[in-house]
Design a protein around this motif. Structure first.
Motif, PDB file in Angstrom:
ATOM      1  N   ALA A   1       3.843 -26.462 -16.824  1.00 27.27           N
ATOM      2  CA  ALA A   1       3.368 -26.102 -18.488  1.00 27.27           C
ATOM      3  C   ALA A   1       2.411 -26.501 -18.649  1.00 27.27           C
ATOM      4  O   ALA A   1       1.559 -26.705 -19.648  1.00 27.27           O
ATOM      5  CB  ALA A   1       4.609 -27.488 -19.179  1.00 27.27           C
ATOM      6  N   VAL A   2       1.832 -27.872 -18.568  1.00 30.00           N
ATOM      7  CA  VAL A   2       0.343 -28.025 -18.924  1.00 30.00           C
ATOM      8  C   VAL A   2      -0.898 -27.132 -18.113  1.00 30.00           C
ATOM      9  O   VAL A   2      -1.456 -26.558 -18.839  1.00 30.00           O
ATOM     10  CB  VAL A   2      -0.240 -28.927 -17.702  1.00 30.00           C
ATOM     11  CG1 VAL A   2      -1.597 -29.585 -18.444  1.00 30.00           C
ATOM     12  CG2 VAL A   2       0.638 -30.622 -18.712  1.00 30.00           C
ATOM     13  N   LYS A   3      -0.503 -26.764 -16.768  1.00 29.94           N
ATOM     14  CA  LYS A   3      -1.261 -25.552 -16.516  1.00 29.94           C
ATOM     15  C   LYS A   3      -1.110 -23.970 -17.305  1.00 29.94           C
ATOM     16  O   LYS A   3      -1.628 -23.325 -17.848  1.00 29.94           O
ATOM     17  CB  LYS A   3      -1.004 -25.051 -14.544  1.00 29.94           C
ATOM     18  CG  LYS A   3      -1.456 -26.248 -14.041  1.00 29.94           C
ATOM     19  CD  LYS A   3      -0.496 -25.406 -12.360  1.00 29.94           C
ATOM     20  CE  LYS A   3      -0.843 -26.692 -11.196  1.00 29.94           C
ATOM     21  NZ  LYS A   3       0.101 -25.961 -10.104  1.00 29.94           N
ATOM     22  N   ILE A   4      -0.138 -24.061 -17.486  1.00 30.72           N
ATOM     23  CA  ILE A   4       0.160 -22.538 -18.342  1.00 30.72           C
ATOM     24  C   ILE A   4      -0.429 -22.823 -19.751  1.00 30.72           C
ATOM     25  O   ILE A   4      -0.993 -21.751 -20.500  1.00 30.72           O
ATOM     26  CB  ILE A   4       2.286 -22.492 -19.057  1.00 30.72           C
ATOM     27  CG1 ILE A   4       2.290 -21.846 -17.301  1.00 30.72           C
ATOM     28  CG2 ILE A   4       2.001 -21.006 -20.129  1.00 30.72           C
ATOM     29  CD1 ILE A   4       4.123 -22.096 -17.482  1.00 30.72           C
ATOM     30  N   VAL A   5       0.054 -24.154 -20.943  1.00 32.22           N
ATOM     31  CA  VAL A   5      -0.943 -24.036 -21.888  1.00 32.22           C
ATOM     32  C   VAL A   5      -2.250 -23.587 -21.912  1.00 32.22           C
ATOM     33  O   VAL A   5      -3.181 -23.223 -22.551  1.00 32.22           O
ATOM     34  CB  VAL A   5      -0.561 -25.715 -22.670  1.00 32.22           C
ATOM     35  CG1 VAL A   5      -1.356 -26.142 -23.362  1.00 32.22           C
ATOM     36  CG2 VAL A   5       1.045 -25.867 -22.684  1.00 32.22           C
ATOM     37  N   ARG A   6      -2.874 -24.771 -20.716  1.00 34.63           N
ATOM     38  CA  ARG A   6      -4.087 -24.245 -20.737  1.00 34.63           C
ATOM     39  C   ARG A   6      -4.713 -23.217 -20.247  1.00 34.63           C
ATOM     40  O   ARG A   6      -6.028 -23.175 -21.251  1.00 34.63           O
ATOM     41  CB  ARG A   6      -5.021 -25.638 -19.580  1.00 34.63           C
ATOM     42  CG  ARG A   6      -4.923 -26.736 -19.191  1.00 34.63           C
ATOM     43  CD  ARG A   6      -5.292 -27.573 -18.284  1.00 34.63           C
ATOM     44  NE  ARG A   6      -5.506 -29.017 -18.780  1.00 34.63           N
ATOM     45  CZ  ARG A   6      -5.493 -29.386 -17.393  1.00 34.63           C
ATOM     46  NH1 ARG A   6      -5.278 -29.710 -16.113  1.00 34.63           N
ATOM     47  NH2 ARG A   6      -5.885 -31.075 -18.003  1.00 34.63           N
ATOM     48  N   ASP A   7      -4.123 -22.029 -19.653  1.00 31.55           N
ATOM     49  CA  ASP A   7      -4.134 -20.748 -19.430  1.00 31.55           C
ATOM     50  C   ASP A   7      -3.961 -19.953 -20.928  1.00 31.55           C
ATOM     51  O   ASP A   7      -4.748 -19.561 -21.363  1.00 31.55           O
ATOM     52  CB  ASP A   7      -3.139 -20.527 -18.670  1.00 31.55           C
ATOM     53  CG  ASP A   7      -3.754 -19.155 -18.109  1.00 31.55           C
ATOM     54  OD1 ASP A   7      -5.023 -18.253 -17.562  1.00 31.55           O
ATOM     55  OD2 ASP A   7      -3.329 -17.795 -18.851  1.00 31.55           O
ATOM     56  N   LEU A   8      -3.044 -20.474 -21.623  1.00 28.55           N
ATOM     57  CA  LEU A   8      -2.956 -19.839 -23.183  1.00 28.55           C
ATOM     58  C   LEU A   8      -3.421 -20.503 -23.815  1.00 28.55           C
ATOM     59  O   LEU A   8      -4.023 -19.771 -24.475  1.00 28.55           O
ATOM     60  CB  LEU A   8      -1.641 -19.811 -23.060  1.00 28.55           C
ATOM     61  CG  LEU A   8      -0.121 -19.278 -23.052  1.00 28.55           C
ATOM     62  CD1 LEU A   8       0.918 -20.002 -23.149  1.00 28.55           C
ATOM     63  CD2 LEU A   8      -0.578 -18.167 -23.155  1.00 28.55           C
ATOM     64  N   VAL A   9      -4.210 -21.437 -23.454  1.00 30.88           N
ATOM     65  CA  VAL A   9      -5.596 -22.119 -24.846  1.00 30.88           C
ATOM     66  C   VAL A   9      -6.445 -21.352 -24.681  1.00 30.88           C
ATOM     67  O   VAL A   9      -7.798 -20.697 -25.770  1.00 30.88           O
ATOM     68  CB  VAL A   9      -5.919 -23.613 -24.913  1.00 30.88           C
ATOM     69  CG1 VAL A   9      -7.172 -24.329 -24.478  1.00 30.88           C
ATOM     70  CG2 VAL A   9      -4.731 -24.663 -25.310  1.00 30.88           C
ATOM     71  N   GLY A  10      -6.975 -21.011 -23.243  1.00 31.43           N
ATOM     72  CA  GLY A  10      -8.528 -20.159 -22.643  1.00 31.43           C
ATOM     73  C   GLY A  10      -8.462 -19.047 -23.033  1.00 31.43           C
ATOM     74  O   GLY A  10      -9.621 -18.360 -24.122  1.00 31.43           O
ATOM     75  N   ARG A  11      -6.860 -18.336 -23.142  1.00 31.63           N
ATOM     76  CA  ARG A  11      -7.318 -16.742 -24.049  1.00 31.63           C
ATOM     77  C   ARG A  11      -7.193 -17.100 -25.435  1.00 31.63           C
ATOM     78  O   ARG A  11      -7.730 -15.792 -25.775  1.00 31.63           O
ATOM     79  CB  ARG A  11      -5.803 -16.503 -23.231  1.00 31.63           C
ATOM     80  CG  ARG A  11      -5.156 -16.189 -21.869  1.00 31.63           C
ATOM     81  CD  ARG A  11      -4.056 -15.993 -21.827  1.00 31.63           C
ATOM     82  NE  ARG A  11      -3.704 -15.726 -20.523  1.00 31.63           N
ATOM     83  CZ  ARG A  11      -2.193 -15.497 -19.827  1.00 31.63           C
ATOM     84  NH1 ARG A  11      -1.353 -14.558 -20.895  1.00 31.63           N
ATOM     85  NH2 ARG A  11      -1.507 -15.576 -19.191  1.00 31.63           N
ATOM     86  N   GLN A  12      -6.717 -17.749 -26.008  1.00 36.45           N
ATOM     87  CA  GLN A  12      -7.056 -18.002 -27.678  1.00 36.45           C
ATOM     88  C   GLN A  12      -8.197 -18.494 -28.506  1.00 36.45           C
ATOM     89  O   GLN A  12      -8.613 -17.675 -29.217  1.00 36.45           O
ATOM     90  CB  GLN A  12      -5.912 -18.768 -27.757  1.00 36.45           C
ATOM     91  CG  GLN A  12      -4.446 -18.789 -27.818  1.00 36.45           C
ATOM     92  CD  GLN A  12      -3.408 -20.019 -28.037  1.00 36.45           C
ATOM     93  OE1 GLN A  12      -3.885 -20.267 -29.077  1.00 36.45           O
ATOM     94  NE2 GLN A  12      -2.352 -19.408 -28.621  1.00 36.45           N
ATOM     95  N   LEU A  13      -9.190 -18.594 -27.301  1.00 31.41           N
ATOM     96  CA  LEU A  13     -10.527 -19.180 -27.028  1.00 31.41           C
ATOM     97  C   LEU A  13     -11.470 -18.007 -27.872  1.00 31.41           C
ATOM     98  O   LEU A  13     -11.210 -17.159 -27.408  1.00 31.41           O
ATOM     99  CB  LEU A  13     -11.179 -20.238 -26.691  1.00 31.41           C
ATOM    100  CG  LEU A  13     -10.406 -21.356 -26.068  1.00 31.41           C
ATOM    101  CD1 LEU A  13     -10.574 -22.683 -25.372  1.00 31.41           C
ATOM    102  CD2 LEU A  13     -10.283 -22.115 -28.068  1.00 31.41           C
TER     103      LEU A  13
END
Length: 214
Positions: free
Chosen positions: A202-214
């Motif tokens: 979950a942490v890895k996925i959130v980090r990936d999604l946050v990176g895409r949103q930036l």
């Protein structure tokens, strides 16, 4: 499903006997010759999956599933960090449990996200699809995480995704829980954006999604 280890089998047995003390001992690495460095989640998650599958095949009652989950929550409350202070993060994460009251998975994910510096918003458990959609929109969530223990609950993720779409929302939906491990294609069928097998995922996925949103 993967064959349970000896320690996982002992944990299932203790849950079926409603032996909270024995469950606590097993997670603490006591009264077993196996490696006590195993993370508690590696014992609890497969055990609950096994119990959930036993219910789906008619071998145990729903009340046994419920009591097993409650015992796990009680034991894990003593293990998971309680007072970790997350770093400031502008990303609004929301997490909830759809249709059932098994909150252990949500609790573990929240703990991991807080440890990673996020401040997840707990939307609660036992939520209907429309309630989860409403709460996620009210909280202006950037990412919505949904935890499920039972297959009957997991299929309603599709209703959440469709509800968000009708509202014109593009909130990514991340799912996790036993049904998605038992049926690997299920998360795609529900329309979710990603699936995690555990709280670390979950942490890895959130980090990936946050990176895409930036």
């Amino acid at each position: 499903m993967q064959e349970l280890t000896r320690k996982q089998k002992l944990f299932v047995q203790a849950l079926m006997q409603l032996d909270t003390s024995r469950c606590r001992e097993l997670l603490a690495g006591q009264q077993t010759s196996e490696d006590c460095s195993t993370h508690p989640e590696e014992i609890v998650v497969p055990a609950l999956e096994n119990i959930g599958q036993a219910w789906e095949t008619g071998h145990i009652s729903l009340s046994q599933v419920y009591m097993s989950s409650r015992i796990c929550e009680k034991v894990m409350e003593k293990i998971l960090p309680q007072d970790s202070t997350p770093q400031e993060s502008s990303t609004r994460l929301a997490i909830g449990v759809i249709e059932d009251y098994h909150a252990l998975g949500k609790r573990m994910v929240i703990s991991s996200l807080r440890s990673a510096g996020y401040k997840p918003i707990d939307l609660g458990h036992g939520l209907k699809a429309e309630e989860l959609v409403e709460k996620a929109l009210q909280e202006k969530a950037d990412i919505l995480l949904i935890s499920c223990l039972m297959l009957a609950s997991a299929i309603h993720v599709k209703d959440v995704v469709e509800g968000l779409n009708r509202a014109g929302s593009q909130i990514p939906v991340v799912v996790g829980g036993a049904p998605f491990r038992l049926y690997p294609a299920l998360w795609k069928e529900t329309g979710a954006h990603a699936v995690g097998n555990n709280s670390a995922d979950a942490v890895k996925i959130v980090r990936d999604l946050v990176g895409r949103q930036l």
